[in-house]
Design a protein around this motif. Structure first.
Motif, PDB file in Angstrom:
ATOM      1  N   ASN A  86     -31.520  16.072 -14.363  1.00 20.90           N
ATOM      2  CA  ASN A  86     -31.741  16.868 -13.157  1.00 20.90           C
ATOM      3  C   ASN A  86     -32.386  16.030 -12.054  1.00 20.90           C
ATOM      4  OD1 ASN A  86     -31.130  19.387 -12.183  1.00 20.90           O
ATOM      5  ND2 ASN A  86     -33.064  20.331 -12.757  1.00 20.90           N
ATOM      6  N   ASN A  87     -32.163  14.715 -12.091  1.00 22.20           N
ATOM      7  CA  ASN A  87     -32.853  13.818 -11.160  1.00 22.20           C
ATOM      8  C   ASN A  87     -32.417  14.025  -9.711  1.00 22.20           C
ATOM      9  OD1 ASN A  87     -34.082  12.812 -13.408  1.00 22.20           O
ATOM     10  ND2 ASN A  87     -32.967  10.880 -13.446  1.00 22.20           N
ATOM     11  N   VAL A  88     -31.194  14.508  -9.503  1.00 20.02           N
ATOM     12  CA  VAL A  88     -30.727  14.723  -8.129  1.00 20.02           C
ATOM     13  C   VAL A  88     -31.592  15.761  -7.433  1.00 20.02           C
ATOM     14  CG1 VAL A  88     -28.784  15.497  -6.737  1.00 20.02           C
ATOM     15  CG2 VAL A  88     -28.375  14.069  -8.732  1.00 20.02           C
ATOM     16  N   LEU A  89     -31.867  16.843  -8.113  1.00 21.12           N
ATOM     17  CA  LEU A  89     -32.705  17.886  -7.523  1.00 21.12           C
ATOM     18  C   LEU A  89     -34.167  17.488  -7.512  1.00 21.12           C
ATOM     19  CD1 LEU A  89     -32.782  20.557  -6.172  1.00 21.12           C
ATOM     20  CD2 LEU A  89     -32.606  21.703  -8.372  1.00 21.12           C
ATOM     21  N   GLU A  90     -34.589  16.721  -8.499  1.00 28.25           N
ATOM     22  CA  GLU A  90     -35.961  16.219  -8.492  1.00 28.25           C
ATOM     23  C   GLU A  90     -36.195  15.304  -7.294  1.00 28.25           C
ATOM     24  OE1 GLU A  90     -38.350  17.199 -10.260  1.00 28.25           O
ATOM     25  OE2 GLU A  90     -37.377  18.270 -11.895  1.00 28.25           O
ATOM     26  N   ALA A  91     -35.175  14.542  -6.901  1.00 24.87           N
ATOM     27  CA  ALA A  91     -35.296  13.682  -5.718  1.00 24.87           C
ATOM     28  C   ALA A  91     -35.483  14.526  -4.463  1.00 24.87           C
ATOM     29  CB  ALA A  91     -34.070  12.787  -5.594  1.00 24.87           C
ATOM     30  N   PHE A  92     -34.732  15.627  -4.369  1.00 18.93           N
ATOM     31  CA  PHE A  92     -34.930  16.521  -3.223  1.00 18.93           C
ATOM     32  C   PHE A  92     -36.335  17.112  -3.240  1.00 18.93           C
ATOM     33  CE2 PHE A  92     -35.067  20.827  -1.541  1.00 18.93           C
ATOM     34  CZ  PHE A  92     -34.656  20.622  -0.233  1.00 18.93           C
ATOM     35  N   ASN A  93     -36.818  17.502  -4.418  1.00 20.52           N
ATOM     36  CA  ASN A  93     -38.183  18.035  -4.509  1.00 20.52           C
ATOM     37  C   ASN A  93     -39.209  17.011  -4.023  1.00 20.52           C
ATOM     38  OD1 ASN A  93     -37.337  20.492  -5.518  1.00 20.52           O
ATOM     39  ND2 ASN A  93     -37.631  19.916  -7.663  1.00 20.52           N
ATOM     40  N   GLY A  94     -38.952  15.724  -4.326  1.00 16.62           N
ATOM     41  CA  GLY A  94     -39.862  14.689  -3.843  1.00 16.62           C
ATOM     42  C   GLY A  94     -39.859  14.588  -2.328  1.00 16.62           C
ATOM     43  N   GLN A  95     -38.668  14.666  -1.708  1.00 15.21           N
ATOM     44  CA  GLN A  95     -38.592  14.637  -0.245  1.00 15.21           C
ATOM     45  C   GLN A  95     -39.263  15.868   0.363  1.00 15.21           C
ATOM     46  OE1 GLN A  95     -34.648  13.763   1.308  1.00 15.21           O
ATOM     47  NE2 GLN A  95     -34.079  12.794  -0.619  1.00 15.21           N
ATOM     48  N   PHE A  96     -39.029  17.015  -0.257  1.00 12.58           N
ATOM     49  CA  PHE A  96     -39.626  18.238   0.273  1.00 12.58           C
ATOM     50  C   PHE A  96     -41.147  18.190   0.165  1.00 12.58           C
ATOM     51  CE2 PHE A  96     -41.349  22.482  -0.580  1.00 12.58           C
ATOM     52  CZ  PHE A  96     -40.989  23.143   0.591  1.00 12.58           C
ATOM     53  N   LYS A  97     -41.659  17.713  -0.957  1.00 14.63           N
ATOM     54  CA  LYS A  97     -43.113  17.638  -1.120  1.00 14.63           C
ATOM     55  C   LYS A  97     -43.727  16.637  -0.155  1.00 14.63           C
ATOM     56  CE  LYS A  97     -44.167  20.695  -4.212  1.00 14.63           C
ATOM     57  NZ  LYS A  97     -44.737  20.350  -5.524  1.00 14.63           N
ATOM     58  N   ALA A  98     -43.041  15.530   0.123  1.00 15.47           N
ATOM     59  CA  ALA A  98     -43.547  14.565   1.101  1.00 15.47           C
ATOM     60  C   ALA A  98     -43.626  15.189   2.488  1.00 15.47           C
ATOM     61  CB  ALA A  98     -42.662  13.323   1.113  1.00 15.47           C
ATOM     62  N   TRP A  99     -42.673  16.062   2.817  1.00 17.95           N
ATOM     63  CA  TRP A  99     -42.713  16.765   4.106  1.00 17.95           C
ATOM     64  C   TRP A  99     -43.726  17.894   4.089  1.00 17.95           C
ATOM     65  CZ3 TRP A  99     -41.439  21.977   4.776  1.00 17.95           C
ATOM     66  CH2 TRP A  99     -41.371  22.415   6.100  1.00 17.95           C
ATOM     67  N   TYR A 100     -43.896  18.525   2.940  1.00 20.84           N
ATOM     68  CA  TYR A 100     -44.729  19.724   2.850  1.00 20.84           C
ATOM     69  C   TYR A 100     -46.226  19.414   2.758  1.00 20.84           C
ATOM     70  CZ  TYR A 100     -47.253  23.141  -0.049  1.00 20.84           C
ATOM     71  OH  TYR A 100     -48.208  23.961  -0.581  1.00 20.84           O
ATOM     72  N   LYS A 101     -46.592  18.353   2.068  1.00 21.48           N
ATOM     73  CA  LYS A 101     -48.012  18.102   1.801  1.00 21.48           C
ATOM     74  C   LYS A 101     -48.858  17.914   3.065  1.00 21.48           C
ATOM     75  CE  LYS A 101     -47.768  16.388  -2.925  1.00 21.48           C
ATOM     76  NZ  LYS A 101     -47.989  15.238  -3.850  1.00 21.48           N
ATOM     77  N   PRO A 102     -48.377  17.222   4.123  1.00 17.56           N
ATOM     78  CA  PRO A 102     -49.208  17.146   5.340  1.00 17.56           C
ATOM     79  C   PRO A 102     -49.493  18.505   5.970  1.00 17.56           C
ATOM     80  CG  PRO A 102     -47.512  15.454   5.373  1.00 17.56           C
ATOM     81  CD  PRO A 102     -47.199  16.340   4.232  1.00 17.56           C
ATOM     82  N   LYS A 103     -48.654  19.515   5.690  1.00 20.86           N
ATOM     83  CA  LYS A 103     -48.886  20.854   6.259  1.00 20.86           C
ATOM     84  C   LYS A 103     -50.032  21.578   5.565  1.00 20.86           C
ATOM     85  CE  LYS A 103     -44.765  19.934   8.088  1.00 20.86           C
ATOM     86  NZ  LYS A 103     -44.209  18.579   8.050  1.00 20.86           N
ATOM     87  N   ARG A 104     -50.364  21.162   4.349  1.00 21.07           N
ATOM     88  CA  ARG A 104     -51.459  21.770   3.572  1.00 21.07           C
ATOM     89  C   ARG A 104     -51.242  23.266   3.355  1.00 21.07           C
ATOM     90  NH1 ARG A 104     -56.879  18.779   6.044  1.00 21.07           N
ATOM     91  NH2 ARG A 104     -56.177  16.637   5.636  1.00 21.07           N
ATOM     92  N   GLY A 105     -50.030  23.619   3.031  1.00 22.54           N
ATOM     93  CA  GLY A 105     -49.733  25.006   2.714  1.00 22.54           C
ATOM     94  C   GLY A 105     -49.281  25.799   3.925  1.00 22.54           C
ATOM     95  N   PHE A 106     -48.953  27.072   3.666  1.00 18.47           N
ATOM     96  CA  PHE A 106     -48.502  27.983   4.704  1.00 18.47           C
ATOM     97  C   PHE A 106     -49.448  29.172   4.786  1.00 18.47           C
ATOM     98  CE2 PHE A 106     -44.727  25.864   2.984  1.00 18.47           C
ATOM     99  CZ  PHE A 106     -44.212  25.296   4.138  1.00 18.47           C
ATOM    100  N   ASN A 107     -49.385  29.872   5.914  1.00 20.17           N
ATOM    101  CA  ASN A 107     -50.311  30.983   6.145  1.00 20.17           C
ATOM    102  C   ASN A 107     -49.794  32.313   5.608  1.00 20.17           C
ATOM    103  OD1 ASN A 107     -52.177  29.329   7.475  1.00 20.17           O
ATOM    104  ND2 ASN A 107     -51.112  29.569   9.433  1.00 20.17           N
TER     105      ASN A 107
END
Length: 349
Positions: free
Chosen positions: A278-299
């Motif tokens: 499932n590495n293809v989707l895990e790679a997307f999760n890595g990109q999403f987390k790299a974009w998401y972490k600076p936001k520090r969550g949602f309201n």
């Protein structure tokens, strides 16, 4: 020695190894099975009525005996055989409609009324926000340094939520015209995000050949209902792949995978080093987390759902991928458009 008729068999284990066991209270001949010790009187009309009586739960598909309800879920029931030697477990789906995932939010009316900045500045802000790992404050700072435009980070956040339904309409219109049934594999996985300090789960579906994100579902629970919502919507919108659907070993994928994709194999990945993984989707999760972490969550749930939908639109249609020879997943999937058309889509939005 009394002869036992050949048509008399044990109703429990279907054995013919019987012997006579006297008469019942109504004077009918009784028999007892030598194997399971079951006593019965086949000539008694009341016994025949009991044997023909419909069981409350379905019969065991392995041995044909009665079953009991082991677990009852929203979209299916889990039954287990009453015979301890068999102990067979099976699932029966319920004939009810599966709820739509969170990605199918209702579009709202859109207008440029009240916008103080030109559309070019808005689109630049959205590109900085979704194509880079930037927060709204960093985007506001970049707009001031590059374009000499002062914009509040709160305004940029409102732009992101305001344009989400428009991007969704563009994506739904383009994706409805492509055929992904020729793809070999679809991948399913989930990851977690923070909304107001609480854990929420983001369920994702991705096509292995085109790297296209098929759908997503944001849920506070990591359960079978969420898996049903995601897989049912993928089947409704895109059909099914040619060979397999791939997920991790989480139990929630088993029933919806067999229900909505009965003609393909469901592969449950055990290890990252497996030949099929499932590495293809895990790679997307890595990109999403790299974009998401600076936001520090949602309201809030609604804002998180809209922002994630817009991020997936930029991932599928706007941002080129080096692994796809500089093309976007939408272009690889068969949606033909040039660089000018890509920019025109943003202007239309």
């Amino acid at each position: 020695m009394a002869i036992i008729p050949l048509n008399v068999v044990c109703p429990r284990c279907f054995s013919k190894n019987l012997y006579r066991f006297g008469k019942d209270n109504e004077g009918f001949q009784k028999y007892q099975c030598k194997q399971c010790k079951r006593q019965f009187a086949p000539d008694n009309p009341s016994f025949n009525m009991r044997s023909r009586r419909q069981r409350k739960y379905p019969d065991c598909p392995a041995c044909g005996k009665s079953t009991f309800l082991h677990h009852d879920y929203t979209y299916y029931s889990n039954f287990r055989c009453s015979d301890k030697k068999c102990n067979h477990s099976f699932k029966v789906p319920k004939l009810i409609n599966v709820k739509l995932p969170s990605s199918e939010f209702k579009p709202q009316n859109f207008s440029f009324k009240g916008m103080r900045h030109p559309l070019f500045i808005v689109l630049c802000a959205l590109n900085y926000y979704f194509c880079d790992n930037s927060t709204t404050r960093k985007v506001a700072q970049t707009l001031y340094m590059v374009h000499q435009v002062k914009v509040s980070h709160v305004t940029i956040s409102k732009w992101v939520k305001r344009f989400a339904p428009i991007f969704k309409m563009i994506a739904d219109d383009r994706l409805s015209k492509i055929n992904l049934c020729d793809s070999d594999e679809w991948h399913f996985d989930e990851t977690y995000i923070k909304i107001s300090g609480k854990d929420y789960y983001l369920w994702l579906a991705l096509d292995a050949e085109t790297r296209l994100v098929l759908d997503f579902h944001l849920s506070p629970n990591r359960d079978s209902n969420s898996a049903h919502a995601l897989l049912a919507n993928c089947r409704r919108k895109f059909g099914q792949p040619r060979y397999a659907v791939i997920s991790d070993r989480y139990y929630a994928y088993q029933q919806p995978a067999s229900l909505f994709f009965p003609q393909v194999e469901h592969i449950r990945v055990e290890d990252f080093d497996d030949l099929i993984n499932n590495n293809v989707l895990e790679a997307f999760n890595g990109q999403f987390k790299a974009w998401y972490k600076p936001k520090r969550g949602f309201n809030s749930f609604e804002s998180a759902n809209r922002i994630i939908a817009t991020y997936i639109f930029f991932y599928n249609f706007i941002r080129p991928h080096s692994s796809l020879n500089g093309l976007t997943p939408a272009q690889v999937a068969g949606i033909e458009y040039s660089e000018k058309e890509r920019l025109f889509w943003l202007l239309v939005a």
